[in-house]
Scaffold this active site. Sequence first.
Site, short mmCIF file in Angstrom:
data_model
loop_
_atom_site.label_atom_id
_atom_site.label_comp_id
_atom_site.label_asym_id
_atom_site.label_seq_id
_atom_site.Cartn_x
_atom_site.Cartn_y
_atom_site.Cartn_z
N LYS A 291 -5.01 -0.93 -3.36
CA LYS A 291 -5.92 -1.16 -2.15
C LYS A 291 -6.03 0.03 -1.16
CE LYS A 291 -4.05 -4.42 0.31
NZ LYS A 291 -4.23 -4.33 1.73
N ARG B 105 -3.98 -12.96 6.73
CA ARG B 105 -3.09 -13.22 5.56
C ARG B 105 -3.15 -14.43 5.25
NH1 ARG B 105 0.01 -8.93 3.65
NH2 ARG B 105 0.51 -7.42 5.24
N ARG C 75 7.88 2.58 -11.14
CA ARG C 75 7.80 3.47 -10.13
C ARG C 75 9.47 3.92 -10.03
NH1 ARG C 75 4.83 0.39 -5.27
NH2 ARG C 75 2.77 0.73 -5.98
N ARG D 131 13.64 1.75 -6.30
CA ARG D 131 13.81 1.01 -5.22
C ARG D 131 13.78 -0.38 -5.38
NH1 ARG D 131 9.94 1.26 -0.65
NH2 ARG D 131 8.71 0.35 -2.33
N ARG E 149 7.32 -11.29 -5.28
CA ARG E 149 6.35 -10.50 -4.18
C ARG E 149 4.81 -11.20 -4.49
NH1 ARG E 149 7.09 -4.68 -4.02
NH2 ARG E 149 5.39 -4.34 -2.55
#
Length: 214
Positions: free
Chosen positions: A13, A88, A127, A160, A171
């Site tokens: 995004k 949201r 990542r 992370r 999430r």
Amino acid sequence: MRLILLGPPGAGKGTQAKFLVERLQIPQISTGDMLRAAVKDGTPLGRDAKQYMDRGALVPDEIIIGLVRERLQRPDCARGYILDGFPRTVTQAEALGKTLEALHASLDHVVSLEVPTEDLVLRIAGRRTCRNCGAMYHVRFSPSQTDGRCDACGGPTYQREDDREETVRRRLAVYADQTAPLISLYEAQGLLRRVPGTGEIGEIFHRITTALGA
Ligand SMILES: [Zn+2]
């Protein structure tokens, strides 16, 4: 053009928003940035928001909506804007609708950038971040030359906490739960443009601009 950009974490995004800002010459309005700016400038809403942020609490909708209302009336929003990270929830969407009505404005499009969950998990869980300089790598798409070492500074790279697979799945589930009613709402209003967010970045941007007729 007045847009809302929706997309789960890892959908790209941010990248697409940046392209849209350039193409359409309208600002990207992110509630996170707006909150930080209001707190820094010490505006009345910023001072209210800070009391919640200092306690680690969620900033209430009234404050967020107040900030959005102020922001949308600035001169740089005259030709439109891209709302990112807001609304949201359906409650926020309804408040936004009322605000726009009061400003005699309406939304043109709600873009939903859609990427299959397994692709998102692969993107995010791969990542790696350098502990030293913060450089980002991806085990599959852009690995560092030496496994576990940063190309830029030689520091150790790590995953992370936010990027761990179980955290990512949680999430994504939260995002889906929160956004599903929002998507139905905008679909019912005829504003929703579903855009597949897989493939090459330029191709995805082309799909978005085609959906917007821009
Ligand atoms: Zn580094």
